[in-house]
Design a protein around this motif. Sequence first.
Motif, PDB file in Angstrom:
ATOM      1  N   THR A  22       9.502 -11.896   3.534  1.00  0.00           N
ATOM      2  CA  THR A  22       9.817 -10.616   2.962  1.00  0.00           C
ATOM      3  C   THR A  22       8.896  -9.587   3.972  1.00  0.00           C
ATOM      4  OG1 THR A  22       9.395 -11.687   0.721  1.00  0.00           O
ATOM      5  CG2 THR A  22       8.659  -9.119   0.966  1.00  0.00           C
ATOM      6  N   LYS A  23       7.807  -9.902   4.390  1.00  0.00           N
ATOM      7  CA  LYS A  23       7.020  -8.964   5.502  1.00  0.00           C
ATOM      8  C   LYS A  23       7.910  -8.655   6.760  1.00  0.00           C
ATOM      9  CE  LYS A  23       2.184  -9.848   4.350  1.00  0.00           C
ATOM     10  NZ  LYS A  23       1.865  -8.726   4.343  1.00  0.00           N
ATOM     11  N   ALA A  24       8.660  -9.503   7.067  1.00  0.00           N
ATOM     12  CA  ALA A  24       9.253  -9.396   8.269  1.00  0.00           C
ATOM     13  C   ALA A  24      10.564  -8.549   7.972  1.00  0.00           C
ATOM     14  CB  ALA A  24       9.960 -10.626   8.954  1.00  0.00           C
ATOM     15  N   ARG A  25      11.186  -8.652   6.754  1.00  0.00           N
ATOM     16  CA  ARG A  25      12.468  -8.156   6.324  1.00  0.00           C
ATOM     17  C   ARG A  25      11.965  -6.786   5.830  1.00  0.00           C
ATOM     18  NH1 ARG A  25      15.984 -10.494   1.440  1.00  0.00           N
ATOM     19  NH2 ARG A  25      16.959  -8.726   1.912  1.00  0.00           N
ATOM     20  N   LEU A  26      10.861  -6.481   5.519  1.00  0.00           N
ATOM     21  CA  LEU A  26      10.508  -4.975   5.191  1.00  0.00           C
ATOM     22  C   LEU A  26       9.941  -4.338   6.496  1.00  0.00           C
ATOM     23  CD1 LEU A  26       8.774  -5.313   1.459  1.00  0.00           C
ATOM     24  CD2 LEU A  26      10.956  -4.495   2.063  1.00  0.00           C
ATOM     25  N   ALA A  27       9.270  -5.065   7.268  1.00  0.00           N
ATOM     26  CA  ALA A  27       8.816  -4.398   8.283  1.00  0.00           C
ATOM     27  C   ALA A  27      10.021  -3.997   9.333  1.00  0.00           C
ATOM     28  CB  ALA A  27       7.860  -5.379   9.464  1.00  0.00           C
ATOM     29  N   SER A  28      11.228  -4.464   9.201  1.00  0.00           N
ATOM     30  CA  SER A  28      12.358  -4.330  10.027  1.00  0.00           C
ATOM     31  C   SER A  28      13.044  -2.749   9.487  1.00  0.00           C
ATOM     32  CB  SER A  28      13.455  -5.405   9.955  1.00  0.00           C
ATOM     33  OG  SER A  28      14.108  -5.210   8.376  1.00  0.00           O
ATOM     34  N   VAL A  29      12.565  -2.473   8.244  1.00  0.00           N
ATOM     35  CA  VAL A  29      12.958  -1.077   7.850  1.00  0.00           C
ATOM     36  C   VAL A  29      11.936  -0.304   7.742  1.00  0.00           C
ATOM     37  CG1 VAL A  29      14.891  -2.018   6.787  1.00  0.00           C
ATOM     38  CG2 VAL A  29      12.895  -1.895   5.439  1.00  0.00           C
ATOM     39  N   GLY A  30      10.944  -0.452   8.531  1.00  0.00           N
ATOM     40  CA  GLY A  30       9.601   0.611   8.432  1.00  0.00           C
ATOM     41  C   GLY A  30       8.602   0.558   7.252  1.00  0.00           C
ATOM     42  N   PHE A  31       8.410  -0.670   6.751  1.00  0.00           N
ATOM     43  CA  PHE A  31       7.622  -0.689   5.393  1.00  0.00           C
ATOM     44  C   PHE A  31       6.661  -1.585   5.623  1.00  0.00           C
ATOM     45  CE2 PHE A  31       6.542  -2.175   1.159  1.00  0.00           C
ATOM     46  CZ  PHE A  31       6.067  -1.013   0.600  1.00  0.00           C
ATOM     47  N   GLU A  32       5.326  -1.327   5.492  1.00  0.00           N
ATOM     48  CA  GLU A  32       4.263  -2.387   5.459  1.00  0.00           C
ATOM     49  C   GLU A  32       3.955  -3.090   4.123  1.00  0.00           C
ATOM     50  OE1 GLU A  32      -0.560  -2.412   6.646  1.00  0.00           O
ATOM     51  OE2 GLU A  32       0.663  -0.478   6.405  1.00  0.00           O
ATOM     52  N   ALA A  33       4.387  -4.407   3.904  1.00  0.00           N
ATOM     53  CA  ALA A  33       4.289  -5.174   2.665  1.00  0.00           C
ATOM     54  C   ALA A  33       2.773  -5.784   2.740  1.00  0.00           C
ATOM     55  CB  ALA A  33       5.443  -6.005   2.509  1.00  0.00           C
ATOM     56  N   PHE A  34       2.193  -5.645   1.548  1.00  0.00           N
ATOM     57  CA  PHE A  34       1.012  -6.555   1.041  1.00  0.00           C
ATOM     58  C   PHE A  34       0.747  -6.385  -0.367  1.00  0.00           C
ATOM     59  CE2 PHE A  34      -0.306  -2.295   2.367  1.00  0.00           C
ATOM     60  CZ  PHE A  34      -1.004  -1.624   1.459  1.00  0.00           C
ATOM     61  N   SER A  35       0.248  -7.447  -0.981  1.00  0.00           N
ATOM     62  CA  SER A  35      -0.179  -7.368  -2.246  1.00  0.00           C
ATOM     63  C   SER A  35      -1.529  -7.290  -2.663  1.00  0.00           C
ATOM     64  CB  SER A  35       0.364  -8.737  -2.972  1.00  0.00           C
ATOM     65  OG  SER A  35      -0.516  -9.823  -2.452  1.00  0.00           O
ATOM     66  N   SER A  36      -1.815  -7.184  -3.952  1.00  0.00           N
ATOM     67  CA  SER A  36      -3.094  -7.086  -4.461  1.00  0.00           C
ATOM     68  C   SER A  36      -3.358  -7.707  -5.847  1.00  0.00           C
ATOM     69  CB  SER A  36      -3.396  -5.604  -4.605  1.00  0.00           C
ATOM     70  OG  SER A  36      -2.866  -4.918  -5.666  1.00  0.00           O
ATOM     71  N   THR A  37      -4.726  -7.669  -6.233  1.00  0.00           N
ATOM     72  CA  THR A  37      -4.832  -8.056  -7.643  1.00  0.00           C
ATOM     73  C   THR A  37      -4.487  -6.990  -8.609  1.00  0.00           C
ATOM     74  OG1 THR A  37      -7.011  -7.387  -7.825  1.00  0.00           O
ATOM     75  CG2 THR A  37      -6.531  -9.649  -7.032  1.00  0.00           C
ATOM     76  N   ALA A  38      -4.440  -7.224  -9.834  1.00  0.00           N
ATOM     77  CA  ALA A  38      -4.133  -6.054 -10.742  1.00  0.00           C
ATOM     78  C   ALA A  38      -5.238  -5.057 -10.816  1.00  0.00           C
ATOM     79  CB  ALA A  38      -3.850  -6.551 -12.110  1.00  0.00           C
ATOM     80  N   ASP A  39      -6.510  -5.677 -10.706  1.00  0.00           N
ATOM     81  CA  ASP A  39      -7.454  -4.668 -10.765  1.00  0.00           C
ATOM     82  C   ASP A  39      -7.824  -3.853  -9.510  1.00  0.00           C
ATOM     83  OD1 ASP A  39      -8.410  -5.917 -13.291  1.00  0.00           O
ATOM     84  OD2 ASP A  39     -10.090  -7.131 -12.403  1.00  0.00           O
ATOM     85  N   GLU A  40      -7.428  -4.622  -8.491  1.00  0.00           N
ATOM     86  CA  GLU A  40      -7.318  -3.663  -7.274  1.00  0.00           C
ATOM     87  C   GLU A  40      -6.380  -2.505  -7.161  1.00  0.00           C
ATOM     88  OE1 GLU A  40      -8.677  -7.208  -3.936  1.00  0.00           O
ATOM     89  OE2 GLU A  40      -6.420  -6.797  -4.491  1.00  0.00           O
ATOM     90  N   LEU A  41      -5.120  -2.647  -7.896  1.00  0.00           N
ATOM     91  CA  LEU A  41      -4.214  -1.545  -7.889  1.00  0.00           C
ATOM     92  C   LEU A  41      -4.602  -0.646  -8.911  1.00  0.00           C
ATOM     93  CD1 LEU A  41      -1.133  -0.318  -7.581  1.00  0.00           C
ATOM     94  CD2 LEU A  41      -0.298  -1.928  -9.279  1.00  0.00           C
ATOM     95  N   ALA A  42      -5.356  -1.304 -10.085  1.00  0.00           N
ATOM     96  CA  ALA A  42      -5.865  -0.046 -11.155  1.00  0.00           C
ATOM     97  C   ALA A  42      -6.741   0.786 -10.320  1.00  0.00           C
ATOM     98  CB  ALA A  42      -6.502  -0.895 -12.219  1.00  0.00           C
ATOM     99  N   GLY A  43      -7.809   0.266  -9.656  1.00  0.00           N
ATOM    100  CA  GLY A  43      -8.745   1.278  -9.034  1.00  0.00           C
ATOM    101  C   GLY A  43      -8.217   2.106  -8.010  1.00  0.00           C
ATOM    102  N   PHE A  44      -7.125   1.529  -7.273  1.00  0.00           N
ATOM    103  CA  PHE A  44      -6.378   2.511  -6.269  1.00  0.00           C
ATOM    104  C   PHE A  44      -5.573   3.398  -6.725  1.00  0.00           C
ATOM    105  CE2 PHE A  44      -2.280   3.055  -3.809  1.00  0.00           C
ATOM    106  CZ  PHE A  44      -3.113   3.253  -2.413  1.00  0.00           C
ATOM    107  N   VAL A  45      -4.743   3.381  -7.944  1.00  0.00           N
ATOM    108  CA  VAL A  45      -4.195   4.345  -8.636  1.00  0.00           C
ATOM    109  C   VAL A  45      -5.121   5.567  -9.134  1.00  0.00           C
ATOM    110  CG1 VAL A  45      -2.652   4.651 -10.663  1.00  0.00           C
ATOM    111  CG2 VAL A  45      -2.213   2.782  -9.371  1.00  0.00           C
ATOM    112  N   LYS A  46      -6.247   5.075  -9.608  1.00  0.00           N
ATOM    113  CA  LYS A  46      -7.217   6.283 -10.147  1.00  0.00           C
ATOM    114  C   LYS A  46      -7.508   7.013  -8.794  1.00  0.00           C
ATOM    115  CE  LYS A  46      -8.868   3.631 -14.018  1.00  0.00           C
ATOM    116  NZ  LYS A  46      -9.945   2.931 -14.504  1.00  0.00           N
ATOM    117  N   VAL A  47      -7.972   6.304  -7.534  1.00  0.00           N
ATOM    118  CA  VAL A  47      -8.392   7.193  -6.703  1.00  0.00           C
ATOM    119  C   VAL A  47      -7.111   7.820  -6.107  1.00  0.00           C
ATOM    120  CG1 VAL A  47      -8.947   6.772  -4.105  1.00  0.00           C
ATOM    121  CG2 VAL A  47     -10.199   5.388  -5.906  1.00  0.00           C
ATOM    122  N   GLN A  48      -6.146   7.227  -5.871  1.00  0.00           N
ATOM    123  CA  GLN A  48      -4.946   8.117  -5.397  1.00  0.00           C
ATOM    124  C   GLN A  48      -4.649   9.070  -6.134  1.00  0.00           C
ATOM    125  OE1 GLN A  48      -3.231   7.686  -2.344  1.00  0.00           O
ATOM    126  NE2 GLN A  48      -4.941   6.425  -1.929  1.00  0.00           N
TER     127      GLN A  48
END
Length: 316
Positions: free
Chosen positions: A274-300
């Motif tokens: 998946t990382k390779a397929r998405l990198a080929s179209v200029g996207f940096e793929a990485f996952s997170s925990t649900a809590d990490e995403l929740a905190g990130f959304v608030k900061v953003q």
Amino acid sequence: MKRWMVVAVALTACSGAQAEYPTKPITIVVPFGAGSGTDVVTRVIAEPLGMALKQTVIVENKAGANGAIAAIQVARAVPDGHMLLMGTNSPLSAAPMLNKTLGYDPINDFAPISRVGSYTFILAVHRDLNLTSVRELIAYAKANPSKLSYASGNTSGIVAAATLKQRAGIDIVHVPYKTVPQALNDVLAGRVPIIVSDLTPTLPHVQAGVLRALAVTRLQRSTFLPDVPTLHEAGVSEFEMDSWAGMVAPAGIPPAVAGLLNAELRKIIDSHETKARLASVGFEAFSSTADELAGFVKVQLGKWTQMIKDAGIEAE
């Protein structure tokens, strides 16, 4: 003993979720049109997710209102895990400031599942526009106010260009589109000379020489276009805009279902394929925990609120 009982209950709940979910096709709603960067990323992930869950995964495009149309649909859906939103900074960070009416709460109406990754955004011009750098673009725009126009197909394009205009003190005309592919069509045809866009749909045209990439919007250069300077390097000091994607569900989704989705998505997103397929179209793929995403959304949400205020963009 109590600790083992808690673990046993959690495992039982997860097993129950696996046995009962999904019971029908899963829909991932994309807040942009077919062929957009978010659409491409979602379709790369949807196929292996369907295989992992042994169920059909449908990608549904709902463009419009800075991603709010898609977000409303998912926020009001039954919270059983059968409808998800490929959330981005458009509906969850920018739309609350860009839209006079929203119809959902970007924090409380969604349950975070996992980060998906980050987009690379570029400032590009049509090859017929004889400008080869950001400094040349700014100088020309100052000497010819309102003579240049730029296209955008998402909130990142809107906010990035408005921020550039404000910091550089230039007057260029905004031509908005519902989605990037529509904007690209007019830029490629020469009707609009400038675009701020994510790299996924734009990269082939840069590689073909039809578009010229002048800068990227992050503080660090992109590994996808290492020879293209950042806007900061090009003289727009401290310019930084990070556009992101993350999977969310309607608030109230059963924790076991959310946990199962997080586990399967993380396997897919972080896989080499998946990382390779998405990198080929200029996207940096990485996952997170649900809590990490929740905190990130608030900061953003806070960051984008400030960027939009600083750029002087008024809600519509």
